[in-house]
Design an enzyme around this catalytic site. Structure first.
Site: not given
Ligand code: CMC
Length: 429
Positions: A308, A364
């Site tokens: 998140h 989710d």
């Molecule tokens: N699986 C594997 N690796 C992950 C995941 C995941 N679900 N989420 C984040 N990471 C890793 C990412 O690859 C990065 O690694 P590194 O630092 O080595 O590059 C690190 O963790 C930070 O991730 P980020 O993508 O820079 O973080 P963000 O804040 O931009 O993204 C997120 C947040 C929710 C989009 C992301 O965690 C994600 O894609 N999660 C899966 C999709 C999901 O469940 N979305 C629902 C979010 S909650 C409810 C809502 O908003 O509706």
């Protein structure tokens, strides 16, 4: 003397006020930065940027805390009805009995959707995604209320639109479900409350008017609606605020919010989670293999329902939903996908990749299991998120429209393209 932050730009020192929110959150107010220094800030994905002040929701991602208007999400989910929470978000306080009665009965007056919408609705391709249908229907709904499209609306006109949108969302969402199944629409039954009415329009049949949902399922649904109602400046709410800041009408802003919510990194993740769990189940249930895939930077697979932007701890909504899933399964029977979800959670939470990045299950991760147990198909899951989030979007629009300090949202950019060059004639290129 209040605190300030000193920023040195090209050798010259500037001072900017530090502002403190009611829960102690601090921000550097850089609104004069460009005027004073000629520089802008760059913050891809707005990881550090506060876009507005807001009184609606407080979130502490480090501690896993979520409050609406001062009430904890745990307290609200345990005791309140979804419409009480809606009133709280929209008007800033819990309603008394008379206010609640008026609020709920006014919503009931607006539950029917104009039949004219059906012609457009029926022309959507069979099997098209419910979120695309919903976004189009909500934008089109506004066309039936031309006065509401005037940007200079009275407070009373805005409130009427809010109640109308809240009332018609379940009706439209149930229509989408019925069309998918090739069944005739079940009209709203205003003797039922908001949640039971939605379940009746969805799972009731015109041939079986006495559909009675199990009270445990109605209660679980009520909880899910509360948990999804608002979450401060997330992607779809920010979208709604940006669109609304141009004085676009409320139907257009909510339609834009629905489109933003549809994405798999946002609300669309609930559908993706179940599809992921099913894939793992059919693949033999080897959780370690899928966790390894999620960690592999060469593999685009991510553990859906994990991570998140703001929570660096358990998402408090996920904790409540997980507990609620067990209550639902007692009525509907166990789902083998729950076991896979539990194993995934356990494995990921012990793994250094997830620990070091503070990746926890989000809202989710478990919600889809409940939607599935209630009988909803996967493509409807994000629609089930959109119904309650509409209230959050509307609450933010009320706040925005009433805030004299608001401006049109218009970020700047850091240009990295071609520098100036001259036009050459077509034949000479
Ligand atoms: N699986 C594997 N690796 C992950 C995941 C995941 N679900 N989420 C984040 N990471 C890793 C990412 O690859 C990065 O690694 P590194 O630092 O080595 O590059 C690190 O963790 C930070 O991730 P980020 O993508 O820079 O973080 P963000 O804040 O931009 O993204 C997120 C947040 C929710 C989009 C992301 O965690 C994600 O894609 N999660 C899966 C999709 C999901 O469940 N979305 C629902 C979010 S909650 C409810 C809502 O908003 O509706």
């Amino acid at each position: 003397m209040s605190e300030t932050a000193k920023i040195i730009v090209e050798g010259k020192e500037y001072e900017f006020p530090i502002i403190v929110g009611t829960e102690g959150e601090k921000a550097i107010d850089i609104s004069k930065l460009r005027d004073l220094t000629g520089h802008i800030t760059l913050d891809i994905g707005f990881k550090n940027t506060g876009s507005t002040k807001s009184d609606i929701t407080f979130l502490d991602g480090e501690e896993g805390i979520l409050h609406h208007r001062g009430y904890s999400i745990e307290d609200l989910a345990e005791h309140a009805s979804f419409l009480e929470v809606s009133y709280l978000l929209l008007y800033g306080k819990l309603p008394n009995a008379a206010e609640y009665e008026e609020f709920t009965s006014t919503i009931k007056e607006h539950t029917l959707a104009n039949e004219g919408l059906l012609a457009m609705f029926n022309s959507f391709p069979t099997g098209s995604h419910p979120m695309g249908q919903l976004s189009s229907m909500v934008a089109a709904l506004g066309l039936y209320y031309p006065k509401a499209l005037n940007p200079h609306r009275s407070e009373e006109a805005i409130n009427r639109t809010i109640l109308r949108l809240m009332a018609k969302m379940p009706t439209i969402c149930a229509m989408i479900y019925k069309k998918r199944n090739g069944h005739p629409t079940v009209y709203p039954k205003n003797s039922l409350d908001y949640v039971a009415n939605y379940l009746n329009m969805t799972f009731g049949q015109v041939t079986m008017p006495e559909y009675e949902p199990d009270p445990v399922l109605v209660s679980a649904m009520n909880k899910l609606l509360i948990l999804h109602a608002d979450h401060e400046q997330n992607c779809s709410t920010s979208t709604v605020r940006i669109v609304g800041s141009s004085q676009a009408n409320l139907y257009a802003t909510i339609s834009a919010g629905i489109s933003a919510l549809w994405g798999p990194l946002h609300g669309g993740a609930n559908q993706e989670v179940i599809e992921m769990l099913e894939k793992i189940h059919h693949d033999g249930g080897d959780v370690d293999k899928w966790v390894a895939k999620a960690k592999d930077k060469e593999d685009p697979f991510r553990l859906m329902g994990f991570g998140h932007r703001v929570y660096k701890n358990f998402d408090p909504r996920a904790v409540i939903i997980k507990k609620s899933a067990y209550e639902v399964f007692e009525v509907t029977g166990m789902n083998p996908l729950l076991e896979i979800a539990l194993k995934l959670e356990e494995t990921a939470l012990k793994d250094d990749y997830f620990i070091s990045r503070k990746l926890y299950p989000n809202v989710d991760f478990y919600s889809g299991l409940i939607y599935q147990a209630l009988g909803f198909p996967e493509e409807m899951f994000t629609v089930l998120f959109a119904i309650p989030r509409t209230v959050g979007w509307l609450a933010h629009m009320v706040e925005l429209l009433g805030d004299k300090e608001q401006k049109i949202s218009r970020p700047r950019q850091w240009y990295t393209g071609q520098d100036e060059r001259s036009y050459t004639d077509l034949q000479k290129r």
